[in-house]
Each structure stands twice: as structure tokens, then as C-alpha cells.
Design an enzyme around this catalytic site. Structure first.
Site, mmCIF file in Angstrom:
data_model
loop_
_atom_site.group_PDB
_atom_site.id
_atom_site.type_symbol
_atom_site.label_atom_id
_atom_site.label_comp_id
_atom_site.label_asym_id
_atom_site.label_seq_id
_atom_site.Cartn_x
_atom_site.Cartn_y
_atom_site.Cartn_z
ATOM 1 N N HIS A 11 74.898 43.246 86.852
ATOM 2 C CA HIS A 11 73.969 44.297 86.433
ATOM 3 C C HIS A 11 72.729 43.715 85.758
ATOM 4 O O HIS A 11 72.713 42.571 85.289
ATOM 5 C CB HIS A 11 74.669 45.274 85.481
ATOM 6 N N GLU A 84 83.859 45.531 83.161
ATOM 7 C CA GLU A 84 83.834 44.287 82.408
ATOM 8 C C GLU A 84 85.154 44.098 81.653
ATOM 9 O O GLU A 84 85.892 45.069 81.383
ATOM 10 C CB GLU A 84 82.655 44.295 81.439
#
Length: 207
Positions: A11, A84
Site C-alpha cells: 500500500h 498486516e
């Protein structure tokens, strides 16, 4: 069967990245202005690609990083398995090697092969790998998706690359990452190989 191409993307930048604050799976932050520019640069470079599917984690920063592709109407799935790693009670705080003995010890444990180690309340790499495996099997099974874009997170990406390329998890530090970096992989149906490693050439493209 023709080889399939997997574009594995981290990202874009968030304010937490700039401030050195750990996000993990429990902090659902958005991209900052730099991150949005990075996303636009990636789209400028790869918006012409005929992606059959876009996969993201369920966290906003990954979806925002590929929003321009989703705006084209490309099929999209969000999977929590791509989230994550959880840093537990330390999420939302600043962690540095210099100041944090527990963090330093956990990274040393991982490098030594003790990948079941975790920060207090967090996940271990072994646990992240376990929750990624159903997604990996799903990805492998979808033979009609010849060109795929996956946007996820730095530590989780390291774990994913170890799994796809058959490296032990203690090797994950070898897979460097930065905001909006790209790993391009080819999948023959049995073996994944890396074609582009830590590619950031697209960030030189005007958005």
C-alpha cells in the site's frame, strides 16, 4: 496452461508510516497526500493492464491504493488473510530498534528461526502464514485469472513471498519493501518465480 502473472503491491504511504508509528492489522488508516500520489503514479504506469481480478486486505489503505482500478469496474475481493501482522498492544505506538528491547528481541527471534515469537498481544509470522494459506490456495485454484493485482502490507507481504517462493519464514527480511513497491511474479501452475523485485520505477511516472 499459460503462466499467470501476479502483481504484488504494498500500500501507499500513510501519516503513520512517516511518523514511524506501527499500524498492523488493528489500525485502519488512510493514505496521506503522498500515498494518494503514489497510487495515482502506479495507475498511470499500469492502468492499461488487463487485470482479471484485484485482491486487497480488508484495510482501507490497501483498497485506497488501487481505487482507480476498482473505479474501472474490475472485479475485486477483500480478504482478511491479506491483513498486516498484528503488533498487539503496540499498535498505534512508535517502535524503534534503538528504543524498544522487546521489538529488538522479537526480530532477533524471527531471524534465528523462532517464527512463533510475537509481541505482547500480537501475531507471530507462523500465525500470519497460517491465515494466508487459504488465500494462496484460492489464488492457485483460479486458473482463469491470468493477470492478478494484489495489494497488501509490508510484513505480511514478506511472509507471503516466503510462502509463494518456498523460503523458510526466517528469510523474510530478504524481501525488502517500501510504500507502493511492486513484486511481479509468474506462476506456472506449480512454481512461483519473481520477475521484478522491489520495483518502484512507476513512482517516477508523473501521475
Amino acid at each position: 496452461m499459460r503462466p499467470r502473472t501476479i502483481y504484488l503491491l504494498r500500500h501507499g504511504q500513510t501519516d503513520f508510516n512517516v511518523q514511524g508509528i506501527v499500524q498492523g492489522s488493528g489500525v485502519d488508516s488512510s493514505l496521506n497526500a503522498t500515498g494518494r500520489r503514489q497510487a495515482a503514479q502506479f495507475f498511470a504506469a499500469y492502468g492499461h493492464m488487463p487485470f482479471d481480478k484485484v485482491y486487497t486486505s480488508v484495510l482501507r489503505r490497501t483498497q485506497e491504493s488501487v481505487q482507480q482500478f476498482l473505479d474501472l469496474g474490475l472485479p475485486h475481493e477483500a480478504h482478511a488473510g491479506l491483513n498486516e501482522i498484528s503488533w498487539g498492544v503496540r499498535e498505534g505506538t512508535r517502535i524503534t530498534m534503538e528504543e524498544d528491547a522487546e521489538y529488538r528481541q522479537v526480530l532477533a527471534d524471527w531471524a534465528a528461526g523462532r517464527t512463533n515469537a510475537r509481541l505482547t498481544g500480537g501475531e507471530s509470522p507462523d500465525e500470519v502464514a497460517a491465515r494466508q494459506r487459504p488465500f494462496i490456495e484460492l489464488l492457485k485454484s483460479r486458473h482463469d485469472e491470468e493477470t492478478v493485482l494484489i495489494c497488501m502490507h509490508g510484513r505480511a507481504m514478506r511472509v507471503m513471498l516466503c510462502q509463494l517462493l518456498n523460503y523458510p519464514l526466517h528469510c523474510m527480511e530478504g524481501f525488502e519493501h517500501s510504500n507502493l513497491c511492486l513484486y511481479k511474479l509468474e506462476f506456472t501452475g506449480t512454481v512461483f518465480t519473481v520477475k521484478n523485485f522491489l520495483d518502484v520505477a512507476h513512482l517516477q511516472v508523473p501521475a
